[in-house]
Each structure stands twice: as C-alpha cells, then as structure tokens.
Design a protein around this motif. Sequence first.
Motif, PDB file in Angstrom:
ATOM      1  N   SER A  33       0.820  -1.220   0.000  1.00 25.91           N
ATOM      2  CA  SER A  33       0.000   0.000   0.000  1.00 25.91           C
ATOM      3  C   SER A  33       0.849   1.263   0.000  1.00 25.91           C
ATOM      4  O   SER A  33       0.352   2.342  -0.286  1.00 25.91           O
ATOM      5  CB  SER A  33      -0.958   0.004   1.198  1.00 25.91           C
ATOM      6  N   ASN A  34       2.154   1.113   0.256  1.00 27.01           N
ATOM      7  CA  ASN A  34       3.019   2.288   0.200  1.00 27.01           C
ATOM      8  C   ASN A  34       3.647   2.528  -1.172  1.00 27.01           C
ATOM      9  O   ASN A  34       4.454   3.442  -1.324  1.00 27.01           O
ATOM     10  CB  ASN A  34       4.133   2.166   1.244  1.00 27.01           C
ATOM     11  N   LEU A  35       3.270   1.706  -2.154  1.00 26.84           N
ATOM     12  CA  LEU A  35       3.842   1.918  -3.490  1.00 26.84           C
ATOM     13  C   LEU A  35       3.370   3.269  -4.025  1.00 26.84           C
ATOM     14  O   LEU A  35       2.240   3.680  -3.775  1.00 26.84           O
ATOM     15  CB  LEU A  35       3.394   0.794  -4.437  1.00 26.84           C
ATOM     16  N   PRO A  36       4.257   3.961  -4.764  1.00 21.74           N
ATOM     17  CA  PRO A  36       3.885   5.296  -5.254  1.00 21.74           C
ATOM     18  C   PRO A  36       2.789   5.206  -6.323  1.00 21.74           C
ATOM     19  O   PRO A  36       2.916   4.466  -7.288  1.00 21.74           O
ATOM     20  CB  PRO A  36       5.196   5.818  -5.862  1.00 21.74           C
ATOM     21  N   ARG A  37       1.711   5.925  -6.116  1.00 20.75           N
ATOM     22  CA  ARG A  37       0.635   5.948  -7.118  1.00 20.75           C
ATOM     23  C   ARG A  37       0.189   7.390  -7.311  1.00 20.75           C
ATOM     24  O   ARG A  37      -0.900   7.780  -6.906  1.00 20.75           O
ATOM     25  CB  ARG A  37      -0.543   5.088  -6.665  1.00 20.75           C
ATOM     26  N   THR A  38       1.075   8.151  -7.938  1.00 18.84           N
ATOM     27  CA  THR A  38       0.790   9.579  -8.098  1.00 18.84           C
ATOM     28  C   THR A  38       0.190   9.888  -9.462  1.00 18.84           C
ATOM     29  O   THR A  38       0.031  11.037  -9.818  1.00 18.84           O
ATOM     30  CB  THR A  38       2.084  10.396  -7.916  1.00 18.84           C
ATOM     31  N   TYR A  39      -0.129   8.830 -10.230  1.00 13.04           N
ATOM     32  CA  TYR A  39      -0.725   9.052 -11.553  1.00 13.04           C
ATOM     33  C   TYR A  39      -2.169   9.528 -11.405  1.00 13.04           C
ATOM     34  O   TYR A  39      -2.762   9.460 -10.326  1.00 13.04           O
ATOM     35  CB  TYR A  39      -0.654   7.767 -12.381  1.00 13.04           C
ATOM     36  N   VAL A  40      -2.702   9.970 -12.516  1.00 11.33           N
ATOM     37  CA  VAL A  40      -4.060  10.512 -12.511  1.00 11.33           C
ATOM     38  C   VAL A  40      -5.065   9.389 -12.264  1.00 11.33           C
ATOM     39  O   VAL A  40      -5.073   8.382 -12.964  1.00 11.33           O
ATOM     40  CB  VAL A  40      -4.378  11.188 -13.862  1.00 11.33           C
ATOM     41  N   ARG A  41      -5.890   9.572 -11.250  1.00  9.27           N
ATOM     42  CA  ARG A  41      -6.922   8.581 -10.980  1.00  9.27           C
ATOM     43  C   ARG A  41      -8.286   9.122 -11.404  1.00  9.27           C
ATOM     44  O   ARG A  41      -8.985   8.515 -12.190  1.00  9.27           O
ATOM     45  CB  ARG A  41      -6.955   8.240  -9.491  1.00  9.27           C
ATOM     46  N   ALA A  42      -8.634  10.269 -10.862  1.00 12.99           N
ATOM     47  CA  ALA A  42      -9.965  10.813 -11.139  1.00 12.99           C
ATOM     48  C   ALA A  42      -9.935  11.636 -12.414  1.00 12.99           C
ATOM     49  O   ALA A  42      -8.964  12.334 -12.694  1.00 12.99           O
ATOM     50  CB  ALA A  42     -10.408  11.679  -9.972  1.00 12.99           C
ATOM     51  N   GLY A  43     -11.023  11.541 -13.179  1.00  9.89           N
ATOM     52  CA  GLY A  43     -11.133  12.338 -14.393  1.00  9.89           C
ATOM     53  C   GLY A  43     -11.450  13.782 -14.041  1.00  9.89           C
ATOM     54  O   GLY A  43     -11.705  14.128 -12.892  1.00  9.89           O
ATOM     55  N   ARG A  44     -11.403  14.627 -15.081  1.00  3.55           N
ATOM     56  CA  ARG A  44     -11.653  16.045 -14.820  1.00  3.55           C
ATOM     57  C   ARG A  44     -12.779  16.589 -15.705  1.00  3.55           C
ATOM     58  O   ARG A  44     -13.111  17.760 -15.665  1.00  3.55           O
ATOM     59  CB  ARG A  44     -10.385  16.868 -15.035  1.00  3.55           C
ATOM     60  N   LEU A  45     -13.368  15.717 -16.513  1.00  4.31           N
ATOM     61  CA  LEU A  45     -14.401  16.182 -17.440  1.00  4.31           C
ATOM     62  C   LEU A  45     -15.767  16.196 -16.769  1.00  4.31           C
ATOM     63  O   LEU A  45     -16.025  15.457 -15.824  1.00  4.31           O
ATOM     64  CB  LEU A  45     -14.458  15.264 -18.671  1.00  4.31           C
ATOM     65  N   SER A  46     -16.652  17.037 -17.299  1.00  2.36           N
ATOM     66  CA  SER A  46     -18.041  16.989 -16.867  1.00  2.36           C
ATOM     67  C   SER A  46     -18.670  15.724 -17.450  1.00  2.36           C
ATOM     68  O   SER A  46     -18.100  15.084 -18.332  1.00  2.36           O
ATOM     69  CB  SER A  46     -18.781  18.221 -17.384  1.00  2.36           C
ATOM     70  N   VAL A  47     -19.853  15.397 -16.948  1.00  2.00           N
ATOM     71  CA  VAL A  47     -20.529  14.202 -17.448  1.00  2.00           C
ATOM     72  C   VAL A  47     -20.699  14.277 -18.959  1.00  2.00           C
ATOM     73  O   VAL A  47     -20.399  13.325 -19.694  1.00  2.00           O
ATOM     74  CB  VAL A  47     -21.911  14.053 -16.778  1.00  2.00           C
ATOM     75  N   ALA A  48     -21.149  15.402 -19.429  1.00  4.21           N
ATOM     76  CA  ALA A  48     -21.408  15.550 -20.860  1.00  4.21           C
ATOM     77  C   ALA A  48     -20.123  15.391 -21.670  1.00  4.21           C
ATOM     78  O   ALA A  48     -20.094  14.728 -22.706  1.00  4.21           O
ATOM     79  CB  ALA A  48     -22.034  16.911 -21.125  1.00  4.21           C
ATOM     80  N   GLU A  49     -19.071  16.000 -21.166  1.00  2.00           N
ATOM     81  CA  GLU A  49     -17.787  15.899 -21.875  1.00  2.00           C
ATOM     82  C   GLU A  49     -17.273  14.459 -21.890  1.00  2.00           C
ATOM     83  O   GLU A  49     -16.696  14.003 -22.867  1.00  2.00           O
ATOM     84  CB  GLU A  49     -16.751  16.788 -21.184  1.00  2.00           C
ATOM     85  N   ARG A  50     -17.505  13.787 -20.774  1.00  2.00           N
ATOM     86  CA  ARG A  50     -17.044  12.403 -20.654  1.00  2.00           C
ATOM     87  C   ARG A  50     -17.733  11.515 -21.693  1.00  2.00           C
ATOM     88  O   ARG A  50     -17.096  10.724 -22.393  1.00  2.00           O
ATOM     89  CB  ARG A  50     -17.336  11.897 -19.240  1.00  2.00           C
ATOM     90  N   ILE A  51     -19.057  11.680 -21.800  1.00  2.00           N
ATOM     91  CA  ILE A  51     -19.791  10.867 -22.773  1.00  2.00           C
ATOM     92  C   ILE A  51     -19.370  11.245 -24.193  1.00  2.00           C
ATOM     93  O   ILE A  51     -19.178  10.384 -25.055  1.00  2.00           O
ATOM     94  CB  ILE A  51     -21.317  11.061 -22.600  1.00  2.00           C
ATOM     95  N   ALA A  52     -19.168  12.538 -24.415  1.00  2.00           N
ATOM     96  CA  ALA A  52     -18.739  12.978 -25.743  1.00  2.00           C
ATOM     97  C   ALA A  52     -17.383  12.368 -26.087  1.00  2.00           C
ATOM     98  O   ALA A  52     -17.143  11.945 -27.218  1.00  2.00           O
ATOM     99  CB  ALA A  52     -18.663  14.501 -25.788  1.00  2.00           C
ATOM    100  N   LEU A  53     -16.493  12.309 -25.107  1.00  2.00           N
ATOM    101  CA  LEU A  53     -15.166  11.723 -25.337  1.00  2.00           C
ATOM    102  C   LEU A  53     -15.275  10.234 -25.639  1.00  2.00           C
ATOM    103  O   LEU A  53     -14.631   9.710 -26.551  1.00  2.00           O
ATOM    104  CB  LEU A  53     -14.264  11.953 -24.117  1.00  2.00           C
ATOM    105  N   MET A  54     -16.118   9.539 -24.873  1.00  2.00           N
ATOM    106  CA  MET A  54     -16.320   8.097 -25.102  1.00  2.00           C
ATOM    107  C   MET A  54     -16.751   7.862 -26.547  1.00  2.00           C
ATOM    108  O   MET A  54     -16.227   6.979 -27.240  1.00  2.00           O
ATOM    109  CB  MET A  54     -17.384   7.578 -24.126  1.00  2.00           C
ATOM    110  N   ILE A  55     -17.698   8.676 -26.990  1.00  2.00           N
ATOM    111  CA  ILE A  55     -18.234   8.492 -28.338  1.00  2.00           C
ATOM    112  C   ILE A  55     -17.162   8.835 -29.386  1.00  2.00           C
ATOM    113  O   ILE A  55     -16.987   8.116 -30.372  1.00  2.00           O
ATOM    114  CB  ILE A  55     -19.507   9.342 -28.517  1.00  2.00           C
TER     115      ILE A  55
END
Lengths: 238, 485, 250
Positions: A33-55
């Motif tokens: 559990s102490n391994l470094p995990r500083t990469y991006v976990r949470a997204g930053r897009l709004s719901v609409a942007e997220r769906i648009a990106l998926m598509i």
Amino acid sequence: MKVPSDSRARILQQVHAATQKTENPGDLASTYSNLPRTYVRAGRLSVAERIALMIERLREYDADVVETTSDKLDLAIAAQLRASGRHVFVAAEGLPAAWMAGGFEWKIDRNLSAAEIETCEGVVTGSFGGIADSGTIVLHHSAQEGRRIVSLLPDWHLCILYASRVVETLPEYFARCEQPPVLATYISGPSATADIEMTRIKGVHGPRFLNVIVVDDLGAELNTRQQGKEEISQGKST
Amino acid sequence: MSGTSYHPVLDPALAPPFPKAVLPVLRNPQLRKNVAHAIDVIQAKRARLVAEKVDWQELRSAGAAIREHSLAHLGAYLEQFEARCTAAGGTVHWAADADEARRIILEILRQENASEVIKIKTMTSAEIQLNPFLEAAGIKAYETDLAEIILQLGHEEPSHIVVPALHVNRSQVREIFAQSMGIKDLSDDPKALTAAARNYLRQKFLTVPTAISGANFLVAETGSVAIVESEGNGRMCLTLPNTMITLAGIEKVIPRFQDLEVMLQVLARSATGERMNPYTSVWSGVTPGDGPQRFHVVLLDNGRSKILAKNTERQTLRCIRCAACMNSCPVYRQTGGHAYGSVYPGPIGAILTPQLMQMNYAQSLPYASSLCGACYEVCPVKINIPEVLLELRSQVVNQERGKAAKFFDPMYLGLRAANLIFSRAWLFHAAQYLGRVGLKLFTGKDGWIHRLPSIGGEWTQTRDLRGLPKQPFHSWWAARQKGGR
Amino acid sequence: MRASLFITCYNDTLFPETGRAVVRLLERLGVELDFHPKQTCCGQMHANTGFRGEAFCQAKRFVRMYQDVVAVVIPSSSCVAMIRDQYPGLFEELGNEELRRQFASLLPRVYELSEFVVDQLGVDDVGAYFPHRVTYHASCHGLRGIHLGDRPARLMNKVRGMEQVPLANLDRCCGFGGTFSVKNGEVSSAMLAVKLQDLMATRAEFCTALDNSCLMHLGGAMHRQYAGMKTIHLAEILASTEAEPAEALL
C-alpha cells in the motif's frame, strides 16, 4: 519424469533465497500500500464531456455509435438491427425481451454450441461499462453481457452502453469494481491488426463491426452535452 | 531429451556472435527498409500517445514500483497465485527449466489425445522451443497471430516480440500465403491478406479442442491470467477450446487486479502506440459453461530465479515485453531481430538472453549496443538497460580475461596497456609521443589516416582518422605557462 | 571564479584545439583556469567495455586529483556522464569509505562545459562570432545522460553571424559508442550512414557538438566521403571572435 512438486519446492526455495534481502513477508500488505501511485486517478471532465469523449474515441476506432434515451432504447435497437441488413442474431441469455425486436430470427444463448453461434450474423449484448479515455467497452460477462463466445464469433456486435456506467479514466473503472471480476473482456474498437507493414486492418478474427448504442440514463445531467461537445472540439483546436 | 530430436529456432547456443550475424542483414536493403519502416511507424504513434498523457512519468514510476515490488516478494505472490488459481478450478504446474516445461505440456496434450493445438502468440513458448518439440512429438501447433502465421507458413524466424514479422513486407506475405494456402489470385493488399488468414484459421478455431497461450500478467490476488492482444485470435483460443494451457515465466505475477490500471495503460501505449489494445481478456481458473473447462498454468523458471538473486540484473525481470526498447534502439533499427540469435532481440534481448543462458552463450549481445540510453528513456517500467549491459560486459570480461586465447587479443592487449598508461602521466605522455610517431607511417599527405592494421582497421573501414597533432594539449598549456611567466 | 580544466585523454591527444578554445573562452569570461599536469583519463573506455577494475583505477585517480578544486570543467559530455552515472557504482563496489566520501563531495563540483558557462557563470552570450551555417548534434550522453537541455541552444543562439539549421532525428545515436565503433564496426557504420544522411540534408558547413568522440566518428566519415562538411567542437565556435576566428577556419 520428475515429480512436479520437486520443482515447485526447488523453484520456491530458490526464489525465496534470491529475495531474502528484499522481501518483507511480515507485512506484505502495508509494503504494497506504500507503493507510489501519483498518476491521474480521477477524471476532470463533466458528465457531458465524458460521454462525448467516449463516443469520439469509439468513432476513432470505426465503431458505429448512436445515442438514445432509456425510453427509446428498444426502437434504437430495432433501427440498428434493420440498418445492419442482417437477420439472424444471437442474444445473451439475460438480454431483456424488449431488446429483441420483432422481424428477426433470435437465438437465445442457452449454452448454444460454437457451430450454432457461428451461423448467427450478429449479436446483441449489454455491457458492464465504458472507459472514455481509451474508448474501451468493458464486459464482465453477466447474463445480460453474455458468455464470452457470443460476443466473439458473430461478425457484427451491437453493444448497449449506459451513460451512467461510463467513467473517464481506467483507474476510475477499477475503483468501480467492488470485487475483481472472474471474467473480463476489454474491447477497444473492432478486432484489428497492423502486422503487415504496420497498416491497420480492421477485422481479423473478432467481430469486424462494432456498433454501440449509448443510452442517456442520466437525464438532466446530459442536457449540457451539446455545450460539452463544443468545448472539447475547441480544446482540440487550440 | 526424452528421445525426441528437433530443430531449434533462434537458439542462442547455436547462434553466431552478433558482429558476424549482422553482416548479411546489413547488406539486405529490403530487410532494412522493412524494419526501419515498421519501427518508424510504431515510434511515431507511441510518441504521440505518450505525449498526450500528462501523467506518463508517474505511470512509469508506478509501473516500475509495482513490478519491483512483485519481484521482491515473488515467492509469496507465486504461492498466492497458485492457491487462488487452483481454488478457481485451474491446475498449476512448476517447471524448473525448458525441458521440464516441454514435458509437462506434452503430457497434458497426450492426456487430451491432442494431435493439433492452437496457439496465442507467446514468446515464452518460443524461448522453450515448444513448436519444434511438439512437431517432433507428432503434434501440430497452429500459430494464430497473423504475424506468427506468416512466420510459420513462410518458415521464417521472429524478429520482434510484438510484431514478429515486421521484417516481411506485403509482397513477401502474398508469396507465402499464395503458396501455402494455395490461393492463386491473391493480391498483396494487407486487407486481402488479412482476410486470407481469417479464412485459413476459422475452422481451426472452431474445431481444435486444445490451446496454448502465454500470459501478459498473472494476478496473484485472483489467480487470473491477463492476455493483451489485437486481432481476436487470443479470445478465440481462450474461449472456444475445451482445454487451455498457459505457459508463463514466474516473473509475470503482479499483486492485485487493480494493478492492471497501471500496467494496461503503459503497455498498450508502449507496445503499439494505442490508448488501449483492441482486446484484453482476464480469466480466473475455470468458469462453468464459459470457455475451457480444463485449465493448466505452467510456471517456468528457466534461469529467472538466478537473475532474481542479482542486484543490478534483477530489474531485467520487470519487463512486460512491450518492445519499446527495440523500437527505440538505433542498433535494432539497422539490424532487425534475427542477428541477436534469440527469440528476445533488441536491448531487452541483449540483457535477457545471456542471463537466461547463464552467461554460457550470447556473450556478444551485451556489446550489441552503443549505450545511447534511448531504451531506458522509453521503458515503461524503467529498466536501466545500459546499466545492466555494463554489468554483463564486466562479467564477460571476467570470464574471458583469464583465457589464453584472449591474452593476445588486440582489444585486451590495448585495454590492459591503456590502464597502465593512464596510471602515470609520464607514461601517458610517452605513449602519445610513440603513438604519433608510429601513426606517421599510416598518415597521408593530407594529414589524415586512411587505413590502419588490426583493430584500427575496424575504424578505418568506413572512417578516416585525423593524424595525431604534434602538440598535445598539455604540452601547449605547459609552454604557455612558461612563456607567460 | 576559479576552475580546473579536465581536458580528457582523447581531447589531449587528438583534439588539442578544443582545449585551446576552452581556455580562450573561459579566460575571456573571466575564469581563472588551472590545468592539473598529471591528469589522464576518466576511465570511461574501460568501464564501457567491461573492465571495471581498470576503470576504478582511473576513477580513483580522478577523485584524488580534483578533491580540492573549486570546480572541474570538462568539455566532453560522455566523460561527465561517466563520472555521474558510473563512478557511484564503482566506488560502491570497489572503493572504501574515504573514497566514497571524497567522491560525494567532489561530484557537485564537476561540470560539463555548457553547464559551467550557463549555470555557474550565468552567461549565454559569450561574445562569439562565427559566420557559418552550422547544425548541432546532441550527443546521447549530453541529451539523455546528463540532460543538457536547452543550454547548448541558449549559447548558440547568441553567436553572431551564425546560421543554425536543425538536425532531423536529433535524439538518434550516431553510432560511435566508444569501443562499440570497432567491436561492432559494421553496425556502427550503418548507424553512421543514416546519421550522415540527416546531416547532409542540413547543407550545413559545420556539424558541432559538445563531445569530440561523436565528432571524430562523424568527421572521419565526412573526410572519407569528401562530404564537404566539417566537424567542430562547440567550444571552438564559442571561442571564435572577429579578431580571433576559430582555428578550424585558418
């Protein structure tokens, strides 16, 4: 022939001897559990942007994507089936009856043989969710998502994806898995190869055609979506 | 060898040393063009997708840390994997070396009465020479990855670990397919060639009841195997047959399912320049009614535990076989993979192969690098390949320096002399003087040397060397100091 | 500011003009320069060929020789990379406590030439004049080994009269690689051929770098092929002025 367990003991003994200095068997979990995990976990897009990106990502893979709302889903499925020009479809065992539009031949997968599935021209399944960042569709092979074979053999795959099940990043998907799945298939576009001169060819062994219906089950949240789309395309051009 | 004889492919024990093996390749314009083209395409795609990833360096750090942690606690994770996989209905076998792995697999196939087997691309099976072994035992192995089909039907050897047929171009593929599949009017359009491969394999997928795969990752927490692929041949092999045999190196284990959130992100981008490869499959043991109902995992050591024991070399085992190192390697770009004489070519092969051979063979490979560092820069799990190359070079020198044959080797003579010379300034300065006088013999009127004997001839085969200047820098400085005072 | 010049064995022997240029440049910038007359080699050739014990002998010599200086300036990025990347391992494995301590204290005072000028002297306009078309070859050790970054560009951008042409595939190795160039002479030559294509495409008169080892390899091939391009160490360009042009132009 050697008794296999001899090798097991010998390999494990050698491995433990080799890692004597580095292993921390007493507290493996806390070391982990102490391994470094500083990469991006949470997204930053709004719901609409997220769906648009998926598509957008799905379309980059040449997947055919349409959007609909929960109440019009059955109609959207029927329209896709008609547009495919195909008639014989296999349905995942737990597929809602309402999704199996009339006017087509349906084979419900109750342990169908490979040969029977092979005669089907297309397949309709649900999905566990989607990952927008990579345009990935996730199957955990529940009854609605079907056995692995049904989304594999038919050349045409229609997959139903609920907007509420789409996350932005891969780590967000893993966070959504309460338990690791026993089976999982991650599909990022139709089967493809670039083995000949790095030329990307769509369709080798898996389905050559991937169709996705994105179902807006988020209601009001998606009303801003046109706006979101514009932001993304503006962001791209700058 | 259990009474079976077979012809190994790319066996490091039989391969000529790298400097000799490259000669025919370097004179083959078609091969060099094919390799450079493929490499340039993948490199450009990778660079674009890595650049868009704002957390790329953080992902690399996490990838390196997860892999290093897995190796540091490999025993515990292997036992956990075995327990969970067994609980999920799988059978786990342990193979100390290639011979044992081959015999375990053959025994399973015999129990299944298999005369044919379909295969997902696995470099580990190539490492243990599985195909020629099975062939000799009367079992036909069908490769199902497009590149592997090209190689198998064309009797070619793999030259890359992700795109093994990158040295073959479309017209060569057309030749191979037209001949072996008996298709007369086949075009050389990759689309048509791919369709031909699809048709060729379709019946095999539907009828052959036994399959062999490698593993991209073994998940200790769940006892699962993860396979990363593009074409769907992997899904076919791991879904349709009754029996699946997965062959995996013991180093492939990662602690938890969630670790895939790092490994999958770095692997696809590094390997093929994609955000995610088209298909990734994860399965745990046997699922009633879905997929193979008999599942075996063969865990292969074959020298890995020895690598694990060594400080500098251990990082070699972090490798996730993405091939970014070979794609970035300026040596590989010129030579392609065959010259490495191993199924693992390129920078990772240059460190892995001699270690798997326990430094008994392939000693020329650690020298098959200009130490330019491009491989380390792209490695998604931060393997410091140049550092390992240097460590292995010193082991080679330690092996060789005691040998009588190497005593008068010009390289050894030269470096031993240089060590003495560099130990005293007056010796160094005397050597400079003698060198200048000696080289005068070879220096042309233009002040340049065009041809040198012995090892110097290796230099002057393509390069001139400016004749040594009369006044080395230190003499100029000394004269200037004197004049100035 | 005081500094001690470590010229390196091959610059001393083969490229004294680079050393003279470094002296002119640094003295012009007000540096009080020393030169230790007993210096020889950093040990890179031995270390990179696998002769660790021998490399350690040179490394030990280097550390003892320079332990008291304010700064060591080295006009060779690969030798600096040797000191930064390989000395720690050598001392860890073969050295004693005292040597390790001496090395640790010396290491932050070891500078590659462009690092010294840009970071320590805080100068990017060195008052140079070099009216020629020039392309810069970023040696692997300068680029990935010691991360020189934009320092060479900052210095070059201020050279008056100079026309700079970017080199395609800047991050690709030229194929020198020390003893690699003779142990794997043919592959080295193949890599060289590719690099020469990119170099010739620039139509530059000079190819410059911060490492004469790559330049010896590239320049040797240019000479063999009557390519019409010459190599020149960046120190010589930076030392060049209207009154005193680079020796290569004389």
